[in-house]
Design a protein around this motif. Structure first.
Motif, PDB file in Angstrom:
ATOM      1  N   LEU A 129       0.812  -1.216   0.000  1.00  0.00           N
ATOM      2  CA  LEU A 129       0.000   0.000   0.000  1.00  0.00           C
ATOM      3  C   LEU A 129       0.847   1.268   0.000  1.00  0.00           C
ATOM      4  N   LYS A 130       2.133   1.153   0.367  1.00  0.00           N
ATOM      5  CA  LYS A 130       3.005   2.324   0.321  1.00  0.00           C
ATOM      6  C   LYS A 130       3.589   2.566  -1.069  1.00  0.00           C
ATOM      7  N   LEU A 131       3.453   1.583  -1.947  1.00  0.00           N
ATOM      8  CA  LEU A 131       3.938   1.775  -3.311  1.00  0.00           C
ATOM      9  C   LEU A 131       3.032   2.753  -4.055  1.00  0.00           C
ATOM     10  N   PRO A 132       3.571   3.523  -4.981  1.00  0.00           N
ATOM     11  CA  PRO A 132       2.700   4.352  -5.833  1.00  0.00           C
ATOM     12  C   PRO A 132       1.746   3.464  -6.625  1.00  0.00           C
ATOM     13  N   PRO A 133       0.535   3.934  -6.896  1.00  0.00           N
ATOM     14  CA  PRO A 133      -0.442   3.082  -7.614  1.00  0.00           C
ATOM     15  C   PRO A 133       0.065   2.505  -8.925  1.00  0.00           C
ATOM     16  N   PRO A 134       0.796   3.249  -9.776  1.00  0.00           N
ATOM     17  CA  PRO A 134       1.287   2.598 -11.011  1.00  0.00           C
ATOM     18  C   PRO A 134       2.247   1.449 -10.741  1.00  0.00           C
ATOM     19  N   GLN A 135       3.145   1.611  -9.753  1.00  0.00           N
ATOM     20  CA  GLN A 135       4.068   0.524  -9.431  1.00  0.00           C
ATOM     21  C   GLN A 135       3.333  -0.662  -8.819  1.00  0.00           C
ATOM     22  N   ARG A 136       2.357  -0.378  -7.970  1.00  0.00           N
ATOM     23  CA  ARG A 136       1.595  -1.461  -7.334  1.00  0.00           C
ATOM     24  C   ARG A 136       0.831  -2.261  -8.388  1.00  0.00           C
ATOM     25  N   ARG A 137       0.233  -1.550  -9.335  1.00  0.00           N
ATOM     26  CA  ARG A 137      -0.524  -2.233 -10.383  1.00  0.00           C
ATOM     27  C   ARG A 137       0.401  -3.051 -11.274  1.00  0.00           C
ATOM     28  N   THR A 138       1.544  -2.502 -11.627  1.00  0.00           N
ATOM     29  CA  THR A 138       2.492  -3.234 -12.466  1.00  0.00           C
ATOM     30  C   THR A 138       3.007  -4.479 -11.755  1.00  0.00           C
ATOM     31  N   LEU A 139       3.338  -4.347 -10.477  1.00  0.00           N
ATOM     32  CA  LEU A 139       3.824  -5.497  -9.711  1.00  0.00           C
ATOM     33  C   LEU A 139       2.761  -6.580  -9.611  1.00  0.00           C
ATOM     34  N   LEU A 140       1.522  -6.173  -9.378  1.00  0.00           N
ATOM     35  CA  LEU A 140       0.458  -7.154  -9.238  1.00  0.00           C
ATOM     36  C   LEU A 140       0.204  -7.891 -10.555  1.00  0.00           C
ATOM     37  N   LEU A 141       0.242  -7.165 -11.670  1.00  0.00           N
ATOM     38  CA  LEU A 141       0.001  -7.820 -12.954  1.00  0.00           C
ATOM     39  C   LEU A 141       1.142  -8.752 -13.343  1.00  0.00           C
ATOM     40  N   TYR A 142       2.364  -8.340 -13.062  1.00  0.00           N
ATOM     41  CA  TYR A 142       3.520  -9.140 -13.510  1.00  0.00           C
ATOM     42  C   TYR A 142       3.819 -10.277 -12.538  1.00  0.00           C
ATOM     43  N   ASP A 143       3.961  -9.967 -11.259  1.00  0.00           N
ATOM     44  CA  ASP A 143       4.333 -10.991 -10.278  1.00  0.00           C
ATOM     45  C   ASP A 143       3.126 -11.674  -9.635  1.00  0.00           C
ATOM     46  N   GLY A 144       1.936 -11.041  -9.727  1.00  0.00           N
ATOM     47  CA  GLY A 144       0.747 -11.643  -9.132  1.00  0.00           C
ATOM     48  C   GLY A 144      -0.069 -12.417 -10.137  1.00  0.00           C
ATOM     49  N   VAL A 145      -0.521 -11.723 -11.180  1.00  0.00           N
ATOM     50  CA  VAL A 145      -1.349 -12.374 -12.202  1.00  0.00           C
ATOM     51  C   VAL A 145      -0.507 -13.260 -13.102  1.00  0.00           C
ATOM     52  N   LEU A 147       1.291 -11.929 -15.994  1.00  0.00           N
ATOM     53  CA  LEU A 147       1.418 -11.433 -17.359  1.00  0.00           C
ATOM     54  C   LEU A 147       2.886 -11.179 -17.680  1.00  0.00           C
ATOM     55  N   ASP A 148       3.197 -11.216 -18.968  1.00  0.00           N
ATOM     56  CA  ASP A 148       4.564 -10.879 -19.350  1.00  0.00           C
ATOM     57  C   ASP A 148       4.701  -9.356 -19.451  1.00  0.00           C
ATOM     58  N   LEU A 149       5.898  -8.901 -19.731  1.00  0.00           N
ATOM     59  CA  LEU A 149       6.163  -7.462 -19.696  1.00  0.00           C
ATOM     60  C   LEU A 149       5.391  -6.697 -20.770  1.00  0.00           C
ATOM     61  N   PRO A 150       5.346  -7.145 -22.039  1.00  0.00           N
ATOM     62  CA  PRO A 150       4.554  -6.397 -23.031  1.00  0.00           C
ATOM     63  C   PRO A 150       3.065  -6.348 -22.692  1.00  0.00           C
ATOM     64  N   GLU A 151       2.521  -7.451 -22.195  1.00  0.00           N
ATOM     65  CA  GLU A 151       1.101  -7.441 -21.820  1.00  0.00           C
ATOM     66  C   GLU A 151       0.849  -6.501 -20.648  1.00  0.00           C
ATOM     67  N   THR A 152       1.758  -6.497 -19.683  1.00  0.00           N
ATOM     68  CA  THR A 152       1.615  -5.569 -18.554  1.00  0.00           C
ATOM     69  C   THR A 152       1.705  -4.128 -19.020  1.00  0.00           C
ATOM     70  N   ALA A 153       2.618  -3.852 -19.933  1.00  0.00           N
ATOM     71  CA  ALA A 153       2.746  -2.496 -20.458  1.00  0.00           C
ATOM     72  C   ALA A 153       1.491  -2.080 -21.209  1.00  0.00           C
ATOM     73  N   ALA A 154       0.933  -2.985 -21.997  1.00  0.00           N
ATOM     74  CA  ALA A 154      -0.279  -2.651 -22.743  1.00  0.00           C
ATOM     75  C   ALA A 154      -1.462  -2.420 -21.817  1.00  0.00           C
ATOM     76  N   GLU A 155      -1.578  -3.214 -20.763  1.00  0.00           N
ATOM     77  CA  GLU A 155      -2.721  -3.061 -19.847  1.00  0.00           C
ATOM     78  C   GLU A 155      -2.611  -1.811 -19.003  1.00  0.00           C
ATOM     79  N   THR A 156      -1.417  -1.407 -18.661  1.00  0.00           N
ATOM     80  CA  THR A 156      -1.232  -0.186 -17.879  1.00  0.00           C
ATOM     81  C   THR A 156      -1.044   1.047 -18.747  1.00  0.00           C
TER      82      THR A 156
END
Length: 294
Positions: A129-145, A147-156
């Protein structure tokens, strides 16, 4: 097994039986829009609620975000059904709603959430929760969901280098507070355990579809009412507005050369004698009102 062996086993000469031909010719029964939506909701909603909880740290907001995303998906179902990744479409809508800054102004979101039972879960959630929202969302999509890096970039909606930079910064912040999660595989496992440890239920699909239709009717009626009010205001304006140009009244100007106004003075002797003569000749009575007969 070869085709000849299959034919010998079935007692045929390599031709399909009539029953098999009928089964292959019959098309699969297509799903109705409601059935397809319910299938997507049943498959995606529970996991999406847990992901949104990791994104916001609030249980009610996570449920509400997923419900609103699926309500929007039902309103745009022809578009969502033809999308190549309907689950990703709904995930984007849920994340966007969950990360909206307007939630900070809601009274119920000012109260803190109940603390997690496990100390390691509390520490990980605090770092997230202390991470900035863009970093938190990127981390969740890549390390949580996953997704690979291009898919994470496209979704964000970011470039691939920017997404990689956000991911590295988020991992560095977590590693600085929790050194045992330096390995991305360990971080992925801990995120999954943290999300699954919470009992986060989702509404039933029929309730979501009914809520979506109710909201659509409400906004349609609101739009109609606003349009009617706008038409009425326009008609009243046209009715009361002037139909021709009226020049403004010029400001007053001082007029020169007018003699000064003076009060009455004393009567002269001639005026005094004239007044006496008038008083003596003017009698009182009806003869003043009617002429004398001669």
């Amino acid at each position: 097994m070869t085709r000849d062996q299959v034919a010998q086993r079935d007692g045929t000469n390599g031709e399909l039986t009539t029953a098999q031909q009928e089964r292959e010719e019959l098309p699969a029964t297509p799903l109705t829009p409601a059935q397809a939506f319910d299938a997507l909701y049943t498959f995606c909603a529970p996991a999406l609620v847990r992901q949104t909880y990791l994104l916001t740290g609030r249980r009610e907001l996570a449920r509400e975000s997923v419900e609103r995303a699926f309500q929007l998906a039902w309103q745009r179902w022809p578009e969502v059904a033809l999308d190549r990744d309907p689950a990703g479409w709904v995930r984007i809508m849920a994340y966007e709603y969950a990360l909206s800054p307007w939630h900070r102004l809601r009274p119920r979101h000012r109260t803190p959430e109940p603390l997690l039972a496990d100390a390691s879960d509390r520490a990980l959630m605090a770092v997230l929760l202390k991470l900035p929202p863009p970093q938190r969302r990127t981390l969740l999509l890549y390390d949580g969901v996953g997704l690979d890096l291009p898919e994470t970039a496209a979704e964000t909606e970011a470039s691939t280098p920017a997404t990689a930079y956000r991911l590295m910064n988020a991992r560095a912040a977590i590693t600085a507070r929790l050194p045992d999660l330096a390995d991305p595989s360990d971080l992925h496992e801990r995120l999954a355990l943290l999300a699954s440890a919470q009992r986060l239920g989702a509404a039933q699909p029929p309730a979501v579809r009914t809520g979506s239709e109710r909201r659509a009717r409400f906004w349609t009626r609101a739009a109609i009412a606003f349009t009617v009010a706008l038409i009425g205001t326009t008609a009243l304006t046209l009715r009361t507005a002037p139909t021709h140009y009226e020049p403004p009244v010029p400001p007053g100007a001082e007029v020169q050369g007018v003699p000064a106004k003076v009060g009455p003075g004393s009567l002269s002797e001639e005026e005094m004698s004239l007044r006496e003569k008038l008083r003596e000749s003017a009698g009182s009575g009806p003869e003043r009102m009617a002429p004398l007969v001669r």
